[in-house]
Design an enzyme around this catalytic site. Structure first.
Site, PDB file in Angstrom:
ATOM      1  N   LEU A   1       0.519  -0.779  -0.614  1.00  0.00           N
ATOM      2  CA  LEU A   1       0.004   0.053   0.304  1.00  0.00           C
ATOM      3  C   LEU A   1       1.411   0.822  -0.324  1.00  0.00           C
ATOM      4  O   LEU A   1       1.925   1.207   0.351  1.00  0.00           O
ATOM      5  CB  LEU A   1      -0.967  -0.181   0.881  1.00  0.00           C
ATOM      6  CG  LEU A   1      -1.647  -0.908   1.286  1.00  0.00           C
ATOM      7  CD1 LEU A   1      -2.662  -1.006   2.315  1.00  0.00           C
ATOM      8  CD2 LEU A   1      -3.129  -1.184   0.014  1.00  0.00           C
TER       9      LEU A   1
ATOM     10  N   GLY B   1       2.939  -9.237   6.233  1.00  0.00           N
ATOM     11  CA  GLY B   1       3.150  -8.617   7.127  1.00  0.00           C
ATOM     12  C   GLY B   1       3.025  -7.260   6.953  1.00  0.00           C
ATOM     13  O   GLY B   1       3.650  -6.701   5.346  1.00  0.00           O
ATOM     14  N   GLY B   2       2.639  -5.660   8.060  1.00  0.00           N
ATOM     15  CA  GLY B   2       2.602  -4.681   7.714  1.00  0.00           C
ATOM     16  C   GLY B   2       1.536  -4.729   6.530  1.00  0.00           C
ATOM     17  O   GLY B   2       0.515  -5.205   6.835  1.00  0.00           O
ATOM     18  N   ASP B   3       1.779  -3.372   5.506  1.00  0.00           N
ATOM     19  CA  ASP B   3       0.919  -3.446   4.585  1.00  0.00           C
ATOM     20  C   ASP B   3       1.140  -4.041   3.669  1.00  0.00           C
ATOM     21  O   ASP B   3       0.675  -3.926   2.362  1.00  0.00           O
ATOM     22  CB  ASP B   3       1.302  -1.615   4.274  1.00  0.00           C
ATOM     23  CG  ASP B   3       2.221  -1.648   3.888  1.00  0.00           C
ATOM     24  OD1 ASP B   3       3.356  -1.724   4.375  1.00  0.00           O
ATOM     25  OD2 ASP B   3       1.845  -0.215   2.916  1.00  0.00           O
ATOM     26  N   GLU B   4       2.231  -5.569   3.764  1.00  0.00           N
ATOM     27  CA  GLU B   4       2.564  -6.058   2.196  1.00  0.00           C
ATOM     28  C   GLU B   4       1.037  -7.337   1.951  1.00  0.00           C
ATOM     29  O   GLU B   4       1.189  -8.132   3.498  1.00  0.00           O
ATOM     30  CB  GLU B   4       4.039  -6.453   2.679  1.00  0.00           C
ATOM     31  CG  GLU B   4       4.376  -7.121   1.116  1.00  0.00           C
ATOM     32  CD  GLU B   4       5.949  -7.669   1.515  1.00  0.00           C
ATOM     33  OE1 GLU B   4       6.415  -7.711   0.248  1.00  0.00           O
ATOM     34  OE2 GLU B   4       6.340  -7.843   2.985  1.00  0.00           O
TER      35      GLU B   4
END
Length: 260
Positions: free
Chosen positions: A134, A174-177
């Site tokens: 994102l 993980g995160g925005d991945e």
């Protein structure tokens, strides 16, 4: 059956007097291989243990232990292991799924990707991998807080699950991945078409609480015909970095120039 205690009779749903002298196969659902293995306990004197055995259609699971006894008899002990089996399944699910979105996690994706590449190496099919980042997610976290960022990721996961039904696996790394696995992709254009669909799904605003949030996505695409999972992930990752360099809402297909 020569003798059984009341608990064993209750397990098969019959009075104790109706259990004795009946064939085991008439009392418990048993496959032919299972019956053969039980017979080996008597024939060969080899004990048998099954830690998880479904004996009925009610979802209960039993641990079975069979021991050789004199006169070619065997002793069978059954223990209700339903709670233990469900706990093990719950732990396995947690190990392979993202706790926030419920999507498969990186470990689960690696397993499925390795299996897909192994099949592709034998049958000549193509395996596609799309990695998506994102573009404005950090802005959401910085301005509204991580609670809104988490809620945005949950909404995105729901939207991907509804809008990408033709994909084999949708995972959060993980995160925005996020990652999309295509176990059998026709060609480069087909993979790029799905990547464009990913970008379209992310462009539409998300309603999170009292806010309408708009984020974009950058997508890297790589296709493999066998090989190892690490290499394909690396290629897709490099393509994603290039897509982010080119600007918001871009899709980049991997080529060897990126590796150089």
């Amino acid at each position: 059956v020569v003798v059984g205690n009341p608990a064993s009779a209750a397990l098969v749903g019959r009075p104790p007097e109706e259990v004795v002298d009946r064939r085991l196969a008439d009392l418990l659902p048993s496959s032919e291989p299972m019956l053969d293995r039980l017979a080996d306990v008597a024939r060969l004197g080899i004990a048998l243990e099954r830690p998880s055995l479904a004996l009925g259609e009610d979802g209960t699971v039993h641990a079975l232990r069979a021991r050789p006894l004199p006169d070619h008899c065997i002793g069978i002990a059954l223990e209700d292991a339903t709670k233990r089996a469900r706990l093990a399944e719950s732990l396995r699910h947690q190990a392979l799924h993202d706790h926030l979105t419920g999507l498969p996690n990186r470990a689960h994706l690696n397993q499925r990707l390795a299996a897909a590449l192994d099949r592709a190496g034998h049958d000549g099919s193509r395996t596609g991998l799309l990695l998506m980042d994102l573009n404005q997610f950090k802005d959401v976290n910085d301005s509204l807080g991580h609670e809104y960022g988490d809620r945005l990721l949950i909404e995105l996961a729901r939207r991907l699950s509804r809008g990408m039904r033709n994909c084999d696996t949708i995972a959060r790394l993980g995160g925005d991945e996020f990652a999309i696995l295509l176990t059998e992709v026709r060609d480069e254009n087909a993979a790029l078409g799905i990547a464009d669909r990913l970008v379209e799904l992310c462009v539409e605003p998300f309603t999170v609480g009292e806010f309408r949030l708009q984020v974009g996505a950058s997508v890297g695409v790589a296709i493999g015909r066998g090989g190892d999972a690490h290499s394909l992930i690396r290629d897709a990752d490099q393509a994603t970095y290039k897509a982010k360099e080119l600007g918001k809402g871009r899709v980049q297909f991997f080529d060897v120039e990126l590796r150089r």
